[in-house]
Design an enzyme around this catalytic site. Structure first.
Site, short mmCIF file in Angstrom:
data_model
loop_
_atom_site.label_atom_id
_atom_site.label_comp_id
_atom_site.label_asym_id
_atom_site.label_seq_id
_atom_site.Cartn_x
_atom_site.Cartn_y
_atom_site.Cartn_z
CB CYS A 396 -1.02 -0.04 1.13
SG CYS A 396 -2.42 1.01 0.74
CG HIS A 522 -3.61 -3.50 2.93
ND1 HIS A 522 -2.72 -3.04 3.86
CD2 HIS A 522 -4.18 -2.40 2.39
CE1 HIS A 522 -2.74 -1.71 3.89
NE2 HIS A 522 -3.62 -1.30 3.00
CD GLU A 524 -1.49 -6.22 4.95
OE1 GLU A 524 -1.18 -6.55 3.79
OE2 GLU A 524 -1.61 -5.04 5.32
N1 GLN Z 1 -1.86 6.76 2.67
C1 GLN Z 1 -1.99 6.01 1.46
C2 GLN Z 1 -3.34 6.21 0.80
O1 GLN Z 1 -4.29 6.59 1.43
C3 GLN Z 1 -1.72 4.53 1.72
C4 GLN Z 1 -2.69 3.89 2.67
C5 GLN Z 1 -2.20 2.60 3.25
O2 GLN Z 1 -1.02 2.31 3.28
N2 GLN Z 1 -3.12 1.82 3.80
O3 GLN Z 1 -3.48 5.95 -0.36
#
Ligand code: GLN
Length: 553
Positions: A396, A522, A524
């Site tokens: 992410c 994600h 995970e």
């Molecule tokens: N801050 C980034 C976004 O909002 C990544 C978010 C995250 O890592 N969950 O796109």
């Protein structure tokens, strides 16, 4: 017809859904989530259909707006609910997919009651905690059970008995027990401290906690006593006598080397047998724990270790990256390794110390996150990993950082950034998604939940998954800016995963590298003990290969 005749392991169900309520007393953090998950694992292994839900007494609508320092990681369900991290335990233990219905907060209950009041549903009535709030809690408790899809619904009540916040929940489940009779059961988890000076275990806090529960009209059926030392039989008898429970219903929960041993310990202690007995379920099949035992055996037998660096800003807090750590452990176990996760504080990584901090890592994960703090350290770490060809996995925000670092150091786009970090960057290689631009509210408005992703034929990521069509969970507002895609691709960073509907870049990788992949999603969140996510397995495999060959040179 008796229950046992109605029950058939594979194609029939218990006629009425059975509700198990798990409460906690004495102190918080006793592991109600682990006990609930373990019980669910045991009932599932007996062939029953089970789900677990958590009722949290706080006023936030969901934990999505909470700082990880307050509440650990925010977990995301397939249907896009930002949930308590205990739901992660539920899924990892059981392989059950949870949803928004599995995690309800006081905030959600109040919001729904207040909405109904405004609509005029209670016209003429004074809206009160009892019966309106408690009725709404009861309605939510029964929501999943009413689908007819479950034999058992396990409900964990967050907080500790005696908290002002949890009182309406306890009142609601008290009423439910009265209505459901034998189809409802209470498991109460308490703590038995060991006083070193007196060399004694003390059951008085347990007695007090049960008294408190009784004063609310709840009589626990089963007590699970968390302890660091074995409880003598006489002590269990004493607790049984003082607390009005059968001696066999006093279960010891001794600290375990790993939480995944807990289902076995609970079974040895008779927790699942006791539940079935009290609820009148006869002829239950024995639990089939073969796969679970295989995992535990591999976990214990692994004699080699793979060291993974986790670069993020929440280093002092083990729960902030809970699902990533668990996924790494699951993958390493599958590959007969132990995993040693080294937290690297991204705020402290500099050009001067990066080598020292990362040189012993067989693989590096760049963690998800929000905001500016610690971001520059992630770029420094990524540059070093890319140039030294260390297996690297960006998740992410970590993937977004891979993209930014590549822009700055390979494409020569000075000061490239995400508009999350620098609104005026000359090169907005990561930018706010179009549909996010008019959103003002912070809660529950990110791109959340599972989305389809098409992987490029022949890519490393497709190889890892063994397919080109996957679905993974998301939690973000910002995205790869497609305007820059050609420049990236011709310089060697490829988009190898794409959302088929919105054309969003979901995966980037550098094909010539050992393993250099970033995922906007994600992985995970969907990795479980019995089914580790393939991308984690592939990453750890690459890390092991690297440590066994190149790193040794
Ligand atoms: N801050 C980034 C976004 O909002 C990544 C978010 C995250 O890592 N969950 O796109």
């Amino acid at each position: 017809m008796c229950r046992s005749e109605l029950y058939n392991r594979y194609n029939s169900k218990i006629v009425d859904t059975k509700y198990i309520f798990v409460t906690g007393g004495v102190v918080s953090s006793l592991g109600k989530g682990i006990i609930s998950s373990s019980l669910a694992r045991l009932l599932l292994s007996r062939g029953y259909r089970v789900t677990i839900q958590k009722f949290d007494p706080y006023i936030n609508i969901d934990p999505g707006t909470l700082n990880p320092y307050e509440h650990g990681e925010c977990y995301v369900t397939v249907d896009g609910h930002e949930a308590d991290l205990d739901l992660g335990h539920y899924e990892r233990f059981t392989d059950i997919r949870t949803t928004r219905a599995n995690n309800v907060t006081t905030g959600r209950i109040y919001q729904s009651v207040i909405d109904k009041e405004r609509r005029g549903d209670y016209l003429g009535k004074t809206v009160q905690i009892i019966p309106h709030i408690t009725d709404e809690i009861k309605r939510n408790v029964k929501l999943l059970g009413n689908t007819g899809d479950y034999d058992f619904v396990i409900t964990e009540i967050g907080g500790t008995v005696g908290d002002i916040e949890s009182t309406p929940f306890l009142e609601a489940v008290r009423q439910l027990k009265w209505e459901m009779g034998r189809n409802a059961l209470f498991v109460h988890l308490t703590y038995v401290p060991y006083l070193k000076a007196a060399k004694e275990l003390k059951t008085k806090p347990t007695q007090h906690s049960v008294k408190q529960l009784q004063s609310l009209g709840i009589q626990p059926d089963i007590l699970v006593l968390r302890t660091e030392k074995e409880l003598p039989v006489t002590m269990r008898r004493k607790v049984a006598q003082f607390c009005n429970v059968a001696p066999e219903a006093v279960i010891e929960s001794l600290d375990q080397p790993t939480i995944y041993q807990v289902p076995l310990r609970m079974h040895e202690q008779g927790l699942d047998q006791m539940v079935l007995h009290i609820m009148g379920v006869g002829d239950a099949p024995e639990p089939d724990l073969t796969q679970w035992n295989t995992f535990l055996h591999k976990l214990a037998a692994a004699d080699k270790t793979v060291t993974i660096g986790l670069v993020g800003k929440y280093v002092a807090l083990q729960d902030a990256y809970k699902s990533i750590c668990e996924s790494l452990m699951q993958a390493a176990t599958r590959l007969d390794h132990k995993v040693n996760i080294v937290y690297v504080n991204s705020e402290k990584v500099t050009e001067g110390n990066v080598e020292e901090q990362l040189k012993d890592m067989a693989g590096v994960i760049i963690a998800p996150g929000f905001g500016q703090r610690g971001i520059e350290g992630k770029f420094v770490a990524l540059k070093w990993c890319r140039e030294h060809d260390v297996p690297t996995f960006g998740i992410c925000l970590g993937m977004q950082c891979m993209v930014i670092e590549f822009a700055r150091n390979v494409l020569g786009l000075k000061d490239a950034n995400s508009t999350e970090m620098d609104f005026h960057t000359p090169y907005n290689v990561i930018d706010l998604m179009e549909e996010q631009k008019n959103i003002m509210n912070m809660g529950g408005t990110m791109r959340l939940g599972a989305y389809a992703c098409e992987l490029a034929e022949g890519s490393r990521v497709a190889q890892a998954y063994g397919t080109t069509s996957i679905s993974e969970r998301h939690r973000h507002r910002f995205e790869f800016n497609n305007e820059f895609l050609d420049r990236y691709e011709s310089a060697g960073m490829k988009c190898t995963g794409r959302n088929p509907d919105a054309n969003l870049v979901e995966v980037v990788e550098i094909p010539g590298k050992r393993w250099y992949i970033g995922t906007q999603y994600h992985p995970e969140y969907s990795s479980t003990v019995l089914h580790p996510n393939p991308i984690f397995i592939d990453f750890v495999k690459a890390a092991i290969a690297y440590s066994e060959t190149e790193q040794k040179k």
